[in-house]
Design an enzyme around this catalytic site. Structure first.
Site, short mmCIF file in Angstrom:
data_model
loop_
_atom_site.label_atom_id
_atom_site.label_comp_id
_atom_site.label_asym_id
_atom_site.label_seq_id
_atom_site.Cartn_x
_atom_site.Cartn_y
_atom_site.Cartn_z
N GLY A 25 -6.19 -5.61 6.06
CA GLY A 25 -5.65 -5.04 4.82
C GLY A 25 -6.12 -3.61 4.60
N HIS A 26 -6.24 -2.82 5.68
CA HIS A 26 -6.85 -1.48 5.60
C HIS A 26 -6.00 -0.44 4.89
N ARG A 27 -4.73 -0.76 4.58
CA ARG A 27 -3.91 0.23 3.85
C ARG A 27 -3.87 -0.05 2.35
N VAL A 30 -8.37 -1.89 -1.62
CA VAL A 30 -9.73 -2.26 -1.22
C VAL A 30 -9.99 -1.95 0.25
N SER A 123 -11.61 -13.02 -6.34
CA SER A 123 -11.32 -12.25 -7.56
C SER A 123 -11.91 -12.97 -8.76
N SER A 124 -12.12 -12.22 -9.84
CA SER A 124 -12.71 -12.82 -11.06
C SER A 124 -11.80 -13.88 -11.69
N CYS A 125 -10.52 -13.93 -11.27
CA CYS A 125 -9.61 -14.93 -11.85
C CYS A 125 -9.92 -16.36 -11.38
N TYR A 152 -2.72 -18.13 -7.69
CA TYR A 152 -3.54 -17.17 -6.93
C TYR A 152 -5.01 -17.59 -6.98
N LYS A 156 -7.70 -18.53 -4.00
CA LYS A 156 -8.98 -17.82 -3.85
C LYS A 156 -10.16 -18.81 -3.89
N THR A 180 -14.47 -7.82 -9.91
CA THR A 180 -13.75 -7.75 -11.18
C THR A 180 -12.47 -6.91 -10.96
N HIS A 195 -1.30 -3.86 -11.40
CA HIS A 195 -2.29 -4.16 -12.44
C HIS A 195 -2.18 -3.12 -13.57
N TRP A 218 1.95 -3.59 -22.71
CA TRP A 218 2.17 -5.03 -22.81
C TRP A 218 1.08 -5.73 -23.61
N1 LIG Z 1 -6.84 -4.92 -6.98
C1 LIG Z 1 -7.70 -5.58 -7.74
O1 LIG Z 1 -7.85 -5.28 -8.96
C2 LIG Z 1 -8.52 -6.68 -7.17
C3 LIG Z 1 -8.43 -7.08 -5.84
N2 LIG Z 1 -9.21 -8.10 -5.38
C4 LIG Z 1 -9.10 -8.60 -4.00
O2 LIG Z 1 -9.24 -7.58 -3.05
C5 LIG Z 1 -8.41 -7.85 -1.91
C6 LIG Z 1 -7.55 -6.65 -1.62
O3 LIG Z 1 -6.75 -6.35 -2.76
P1 LIG Z 1 -5.99 -4.94 -2.92
O4 LIG Z 1 -6.56 -3.97 -1.96
O5 LIG Z 1 -5.96 -4.65 -4.35
O6 LIG Z 1 -4.53 -5.34 -2.45
P2 LIG Z 1 -3.35 -4.37 -1.91
O7 LIG Z 1 -2.08 -5.02 -2.31
O8 LIG Z 1 -3.61 -2.97 -2.31
O9 LIG Z 1 -3.53 -4.46 -0.32
C7 LIG Z 1 -3.30 -5.66 0.34
C8 LIG Z 1 -3.34 -5.41 1.83
O10 LIG Z 1 -3.06 -6.67 2.48
C9 LIG Z 1 -2.13 -6.46 3.50
N3 LIG Z 1 -1.34 -7.67 3.66
C10 LIG Z 1 -0.70 -8.39 2.69
N4 LIG Z 1 -0.07 -9.44 3.23
C11 LIG Z 1 -0.31 -9.39 4.57
C12 LIG Z 1 0.07 -10.20 5.66
N5 LIG Z 1 0.85 -11.29 5.51
N6 LIG Z 1 -0.33 -9.84 6.90
C13 LIG Z 1 -1.09 -8.73 7.07
N7 LIG Z 1 -1.51 -7.95 6.09
C14 LIG Z 1 -1.11 -8.26 4.84
C15 LIG Z 1 -1.29 -5.27 3.10
O11 LIG Z 1 -0.83 -4.66 4.29
P3 LIG Z 1 0.26 -3.47 4.39
O12 LIG Z 1 -0.28 -2.33 3.59
O13 LIG Z 1 0.38 -3.14 5.82
O14 LIG Z 1 1.51 -4.05 3.76
C16 LIG Z 1 -2.32 -4.42 2.34
O15 LIG Z 1 -2.98 -3.55 3.24
C17 LIG Z 1 -7.62 -9.12 -2.25
O16 LIG Z 1 -8.23 -10.22 -1.66
C18 LIG Z 1 -7.74 -9.21 -3.75
O17 LIG Z 1 -7.71 -10.54 -4.20
C19 LIG Z 1 -10.10 -8.75 -6.20
C20 LIG Z 1 -10.24 -8.38 -7.51
C21 LIG Z 1 -9.46 -7.33 -8.10
C1 LIG Z 2 -7.62 -8.63 -10.98
C2 LIG Z 2 -6.84 -9.72 -11.66
O1 LIG Z 2 -5.66 -9.19 -12.24
C3 LIG Z 2 -4.73 -10.10 -12.80
O2 LIG Z 2 -5.16 -10.49 -14.07
P1 LIG Z 2 -5.23 -9.52 -15.32
O3 LIG Z 2 -6.60 -8.98 -15.48
O4 LIG Z 2 -4.70 -10.25 -16.49
O5 LIG Z 2 -4.30 -8.34 -14.83
P2 LIG Z 2 -3.42 -7.13 -15.30
O6 LIG Z 2 -4.10 -5.91 -14.83
O7 LIG Z 2 -2.03 -7.34 -14.83
O8 LIG Z 2 -3.37 -7.19 -16.92
C4 LIG Z 2 -4.49 -6.97 -17.71
C5 LIG Z 2 -4.09 -6.87 -19.17
O9 LIG Z 2 -3.38 -5.64 -19.37
C6 LIG Z 2 -2.20 -5.90 -20.12
N1 LIG Z 2 -1.20 -4.86 -19.83
C7 LIG Z 2 -0.76 -3.96 -20.73
N2 LIG Z 2 0.20 -3.20 -20.19
C8 LIG Z 2 0.32 -3.61 -18.90
C9 LIG Z 2 1.15 -3.19 -17.84
O10 LIG Z 2 1.95 -2.27 -17.94
N3 LIG Z 2 0.99 -3.82 -16.64
C10 LIG Z 2 0.09 -4.85 -16.47
N4 LIG Z 2 -0.03 -5.42 -15.24
N5 LIG Z 2 -0.68 -5.28 -17.49
C11 LIG Z 2 -0.57 -4.67 -18.68
C12 LIG Z 2 -1.81 -7.31 -19.71
O11 LIG Z 2 -0.92 -7.88 -20.63
C13 LIG Z 2 -3.18 -7.98 -19.67
O12 LIG Z 2 -3.58 -8.35 -20.97
C14 LIG Z 2 -4.53 -11.36 -12.01
O13 LIG Z 2 -3.19 -11.74 -12.17
C15 LIG Z 2 -5.06 -11.23 -10.66
O14 LIG Z 2 -4.38 -10.29 -9.88
C16 LIG Z 2 -6.48 -10.82 -10.72
O15 LIG Z 2 -7.33 -11.37 -10.07
#
Ligand SMILES: NC(=O)C1=CN([C@@H]2O[C@H](COP(=O)(O)OP(=O)(O)OC[C@H]3O[C@@H](n4cnc5c(N)ncnc54)[C@H](OP(=O)(O)O)[C@@H]3O)[C@@H](O)[C@H]2O)C=CC1
Ligand SMILES: C[C@H]1O[C@H](OP(=O)(O)OP(=O)(O)OC[C@H]2O[C@@H](n3cnc4c(=O)[nH]c(N)nc43)[C@H](O)[C@@H]2O)[C@@H](O)[C@@H](O)C1=O
Length: 328
Positions: A25-27, A30, A123-125, A152, A156, A180, A195, A218
């Protein structure tokens, strides 16, 4: 195909910078931060594949990749990820893809025989909707989940349990980190499926550019969220790869939380939008609060560095320079 460098099998992760590291997931948000940090620390043997090059949901392809590359370390940052709307709209995709990716990667990492350590990102969820705050690691499976992302979350939780089971039965050094809510460069700025923080950056930027009078946000604005800059998370992941080999997962948070209303006001200020905020309470709030108890990793010696406002300013700059400029 790269070659595997021989090194002291007892060396720490940071002392083994020639050891082959697979960052899955290098692109993504995270994975790209982890890759940047590894390169800046002097790691010389990092292997990566895009989703198009290696679909991690395909078991035989994943097994063939591990057998050919024989990585020494694995960081699993590939997942199907999205915000509250994507999670509740595509529950089948979220549970199926995540179960498949993590099961294939953890199992192939064990079977190929070369992997010394694997870190799984959850993830914190994973925690119950009404967990005690701040949420300690031992709150896992102590109550019902938040319905908007339970599919999800179940995947996890299965990932954590798989790492634990492989450690218990096979002595495999698989650890799990629970971040988080994250933000930073390379985030997903999709208008609906992202998000909240990247969604608001985009919405306020577009409203400023079109001189709109208002921006719709939202929910009610009352939920609390804890945000961590992805550079801090990457630092924590590398710290855990080097320091931690326990059964229990480890929380990674910033320790400070804001309401969504406070976040929206902050993004508005950073972007420089002059209009007003309108709340769409037909959209879900999700969990009311999810502040992590990160004392476990802090007691090991790690702490976050990036304050929210500073991280937000830097992320907005990245968005303008990389997403907006790329469209022109
Ligand atoms: N974003 C957040 O707020 C949070 C993220 N996390 C966790 O961190 C981790 C990374 O999240 P994040 O970086 O945000 O996610 P992104 O959506 O930014 O990146 C996900 C990566 O996974 C790759 N990927 C997805 N599906 C496949 C597949 N079937 N085969 C190969 N590669 C795949 C994508 O590849 P490509 O780019 O090539 O499509 C991409 O590089 C997850 O486990 C997530 O649960 C935890 C808490 C919060
Ligand atoms: C990291 C965590 O992230 C997800 O959970 P979440 O924290 O609820 O994520 P969120 O960022 O989408 O929303 C946070 C809050 O923000 C409000 N909100 C306002 N306006 C917008 C808006 O425009 N977009 C979004 N997405 N939310 C909005 C929204 O209504 C909510 O109250 C998991 O599904 C899962 O992916 C996970 O593990």
């Amino acid at each position: 195909m790269g070659t595997v460098t021989t090194a002291d099998p007892h060396a720490s992760f940071l002392a083994d910078k020639g050891g082959k590291v697979f960052v899955a997931g290098h692109r993504g948000l995270v994975g790209s931060a982890i890759l940047r940090h590894l390169v800046s620390l002097g790691f010389t043997n990092v292997v990566v594949r895009t989703h198009a090059e290696l679909d991690l949901t395909r078991q035989s392809d994943v097994e063939a990749f591990f057998a050919a590359e024989l990585p020494r370390y694995v960081v699993l940052a590939a997942a199907k990820v999205g915000g509250i709307h994507a999670n509740s709209t595509f529950p089948a995709d979220f549970i199926a893809a995540n179960l498949q990716i993590q099961t294939n990667v953890v199992d192939a990492a064990l079977k190929c025989g070369s992997v010394r350590k694997l870190l799984f990102l959850g993830s914190s969820c994973i925690y119950p909707k009404f967990a005690p705050q701040p949420i300690p690691e031992n709150s896992l499976l102590s109550g019902p989940l938040e319905p908007t992302n339970e599919w999800y979350a179940v995947a996890k939780i299965a990932g954590i349990k798989m790492c634990q089971a492989y450690r218990i039965q096979h002595g495999f050094d698989a650890i799990s980190a629970m971040p988080t809510n994250l933000y930073g460069p390379q985030d997903n700025f999709h208008p609906e499926n992202s998000h909240v923080l990247p969604a608001l950056i985009r919405r306020f930027h577009e409203a400023k550019a079109s001189n709109a009078a208002e921006v719709v946000v939202w929910g009610t604005g009352s939920p609390l969220r804890e945000f961590l800059h992805v550079d801090d998370l990457a630092d924590a992941v590398i710290f855990l790869m080097d320091h931690y080999s326990g059964l229990e997962h480890v929380n990674v948070g910033s320790g400070s939380e804001v309401t969504i209303k406070e976040l929206a006001e902050l993004v508005k200020e950073v972007v420089g939008f002059q209009g007003k905020l309108v709340w769409d309470s037909s959209k879900p709030d999700g969990t009311p609060r999810k502040l992590m108890d990160s004392s476990k990793i802090q007691e090991m010696g790690w702490k976050p560095k990036v304050p929210l406002k500073e991280g937000l300013v830097e992320t907005y700059k990245w968005y303008v320079e990389n997403v907006i400029s790329a469209k022109k």
